[in-house]
Every structure is written in C-alpha cells, then in structure tokens.
Design a protein around this motif. Structure first.
Motif: not given
Length: 465
Positions: A79-81, A394-396, A435-437
């Motif tokens: 996700f993005v957490v 973000q990385v796909l 996702s890195v956050s």
C-alpha cells in the motif's frame, strides 16, 4: 462515593505499547494469524459485569498481538503506509487523554487554535495559497469527498443552482473528468456525493499513468456546462504526476474546477529535490493530502484543502439554534463532514514541529532514494523488469513467468515475514508493487528486504510455485 481513577489502565497500556514498539523492527511483518484466531481469543459472551481496566488491557493486548501487522515498521512496503514519528504518536495519546470535541471553538479553543496553526504550516510546506480553507479529515477518502463537495457547490453555483438547498434533482448536469488511472477513492467520492461512481469520463493516460492534456482538451471541448477535472499528484502504482501546468491551462480555458488527489505525492512539494514534480499544482482549486502516508502521523488524519474557503464552508458548514459559535473564531466543523470528532490536527502539529521543514524534506529525499535502491536490487533478478520511472517512492517490478509466477512470489515474500509487499495489475499484467514511506526505514532495511525478496523468488522458481 469513591473518587474515580482516571488513570486506570494507562500504565498497563503504556507497557504493552512500549513492548510492541521495541520489537517492531524484528517481528514478522505480516500477521501470524487470521481474524478468526483473534475472535477466538477476544470474543465470547457479552460481559455481564465490568472488569478491572488493567485486566482488560492485558487481555486486549495479548489477544490482539498475533493479529497485528507491522505496517508501522521499517520493512512494510505494501500500500502506501508510514509509521508514526515519536512526537506524533505521543501527541496522539494526548488527544485521547484530553478528550476534546474539536468541532467548535466554544468546545475547545485549543483544538481550534492548533488546527489554525497547523493549517498555515501545511499550506506553506506544500506551496499552496495561504488563504485556502483547510479541513482535517479522516484520510484520503474523506479529503477527496470534502474537496469534491466544495467543487460541486462552486460549479453549480456558477450555473445558478444552490445544491446545498435544492439537492441534485433538476440540477444542471455536472461533467466529471479524471485520468484513467484515478484512484478508487475519487469514484467513491462521486458516489457519496450523488454524482455517480461511473459517470466520470476517463481521460487516456501515458505509459506512466499521467493524464494526456490533448485528450483532456478534446473531452472538455466536446461539451459545455459545469465541469470538474480530477488530476493526480503521485500515481498509486508508478508515483507519476499529471502535467499540472498544461492541465490547469485547459481547465482555466473551460472554467472547469481542477481538483488534485495528492494523497502521498503532494508531499513531494515539501522537498527541493522533488518539488519540480508538482510544478503547476498550486494552480488547482482543491487538493487532498494524507498526513499518515508520508508525514508519518498515526491514522485518522488527512487534509482537504480548498482555494475558495467560502466554497469550502458553504459545502461543509454546520449551524443550529443550540450550537454556540464565537464570531471571528474558527469552528473546525465548517471545513469537514463531521461534527463530533477528535482533535486530529494535534499529531500533525507535533510531527511538523518535531521534523521541521528540513526534516520533512530529508524524509522525502531518503525514502525516494531508498525506492531507487530497492528497484535496482529487485530489478536485477534475472528476467525481472522495473516497469516505472522511479521518480518518487513507488516501484513496479514484473518477474518472468507470467501472472502466476508473480502471484506466487508475492505470497512467498509475505510468508517469509522479513518484509511485506503487495501486488497489483498494471497494463494487464500482475506485478509486484513496493512503496517506501516510513521514517524508520534504513538502507540496511532496504538491503535486507531485497535479499529476502530475491530468496523468495528463487524458492518459488525452484519449487515451481
């Protein structure tokens, strides 16, 4: 009568919280059990009589622990957490202890003042107009819904229709346009606002998910009447940004309201190294941004920002004969859908003050660099391909072997527990999404996670599943 002990259970809760936080870096990132197991541990008949607070907290913490996901930890890339920075977490405890209803100045002058201060800081950090209205809502869904409610008010008012008084029956049709990669919360917001989840015209996007201005121009030119355009700062899969200058020019030419969903990507404006990605975003009419995604405050805080504070309050305002208002003072309820709510700006205040402008920029810079580092490591797996330009966090990654192989790899990484990542469908293929956050993620966490992902992929290849 016995004097009530208002601190009952607090020391026990603090002990459990400290134990959880101390082990967060090394516990398996995914859950170890299912919800059924937690229900078995914590359920049972409705208690007939009250129980001691310390006993209740002990039972709650011990029963829940196996079902807790280490999403606040340094190696959760699904996700993005983000995890809460310490000052924001501590401030959130104060919010619960103070137990303020932050709806009206009369109920909490402190809640009103802190929201006002925090709103000003937030607008300055993001480079948005200082006179904009700011409401602190629950999350990206609440922020998009609130902003689009203000948009609905404004575009219909221009057409001579009072939607707050007369509703949508008989109103001029509102044209809705968004990129084909718009986040699901945009469509849910349209549903909640009575505009229809499926009514938005999807504008074609390029290979990175950016709205194509020429297609938007053609779509707006094909009709007339009230129009709302939804753009995106930070595609949830690729991290890409719509071309805001061109989009804003087109919206201005057609008198269309421009809303920007910037749940995590809008934070790029707070760092000099990424600010260029948001060029032109300040020309929009409204913006949605999550504080828990990248400012790293506890959940239940995002901001709905509207250039026209009058439209914002017209859409959200609350009044009643028994409600006490203080002229000239901020009543927070006029910027959000809720009335009774916690003082959710307090953790945002604490995070901004603890990190400062330079600390927030460093957090964004570091996580973006770590995303590139992770992309380099995982992308080096034989046959793997990084599908996006890693412009943000973000990385796909598509692994060889097709959808089944990619699904198996995601499941293997999640079972391993060293880190956690998710999957998504991109351009028809099932792929890995990272996702890195998180403020606590180190380069060592990135390298450790990359090794675990590589090993999990190797195991799935050798086992054939």
């Amino acid at each position: 009568m016995t004097t009530p002990d208002r601190t009952a259970g607090l020391h026990t809760a603090a002990r459990h919280a400290q134990t959880f936080l101390a082990g967060l870096g090394e516990r398996p990132v995914g859950s170890r059990v299912t919800a059924a197991d937690v229900r078995a541990a914590l359920g049972g008949p409705l208690p007939e009589h009250g129980q001691d607070a310390d006993f209740v907290i002990d039972a709650l913490a011990e029963g829940a622990d196996p079902g807790l996901v280490a999403s606040a930890g340094p190696r959760h890339f699904g996700f993005v957490v983000g995890g809460a920075v310490p000052a924001a977490l501590a401030a959130d405890w104060l919010v619960s202890a103070w137990d303020q209803c932050a709806a009206f100045h009369a109920l909490s002058p402190a809640g009103a003042a802190i929201e006002e201060i925090t709103a000003g800081w937030l607008l300055e950090l993001l480079g948005l107009p200082g006179s904009a209205g700011v409401g602190f809502v629950t999350g990206g869904q609440g922020a998009n819904t609130t902003c689009l409610a203000a948009a609905r008010h404004a575009v219909l008012a221009r057409a001579g229709w009072d939607v707050e008084r007369d509703g949508l029956i008989g109103a001029p049709r509102v044209r809705l346009l968004c990129g084909e990669e718009a986040h699901a919360t945009i469509h849910t917001a349209l549903r909640l606002l009575g505009l229809g989840a499926a009514t938005a015209q999807r504008i074609p996007a390029d290979a990175q998910g950016r709205m194509q201005p020429g297609a938007l121009e053609a779509a707006l030119s094909a009709g007339d009447g009230p129009a709302i355009v939804c753009a995106q700062a930070g595609n949830v899969a690729t991290g890409a940004f719509d071309p805001f200058e061109a989009v804003a020019d087109i919206c201005a030419a057609h008198d269309a309201w421009l809303h920007v969903d910037g749940a995590f990507g809008l934070w790029a404006a707070a760092a000099p190294s990424t600010r260029h990605l948001t060029e032109g975003v300040q020309r929009a009419d409204s913006w949605a941004v999550d504080a828990h995604k990248w400012l790293n405050v506890p959940y239940d805080c995002a901001a709905a920002i509207v250039r026209d504070a009058g439209a914002h309050q017209a859409a959200m305002g609350l009044s009643g004969p028994y409600l006490v208002t203080d002229p000239g003072q901020r009543d927070n309820t006029n910027f959000v859908p809720e009335s009774s709510r916690r003082a959710r700006a307090v953790p945002v205040y604490a995070a901004i003050r603890a990190l400062g402008r330079s600390g927030i920029a460093e957090l964004v810079d570091r996580n973006c660099a770590q995303a590139r580092r992770l992309a380099d490591r995982v992308g080096a797996i034989p046959g793997a391909a990084v599908l996006n330009d890693v412009v943000l966090n973000q990385v796909l990654v598509r692994l060889p072997g097709g959808d089944d192989a990619n699904r198996a790899a995601v499941a293997a990484v999640q079972r391993d527990g060293t880190c956690w990542l998710g999957g998504t469908t991109w351009r028809g293929d099932y792929v890995l999404r990272l996702s890195v956050s998180n403020w606590a993620t180190t380069d060592a966490d990135i390298d450790r996670s990359a090794e675990a992902i590589i090993a999990a992929v190797d195991r799935t290849v050798r086992s054939g599943r």
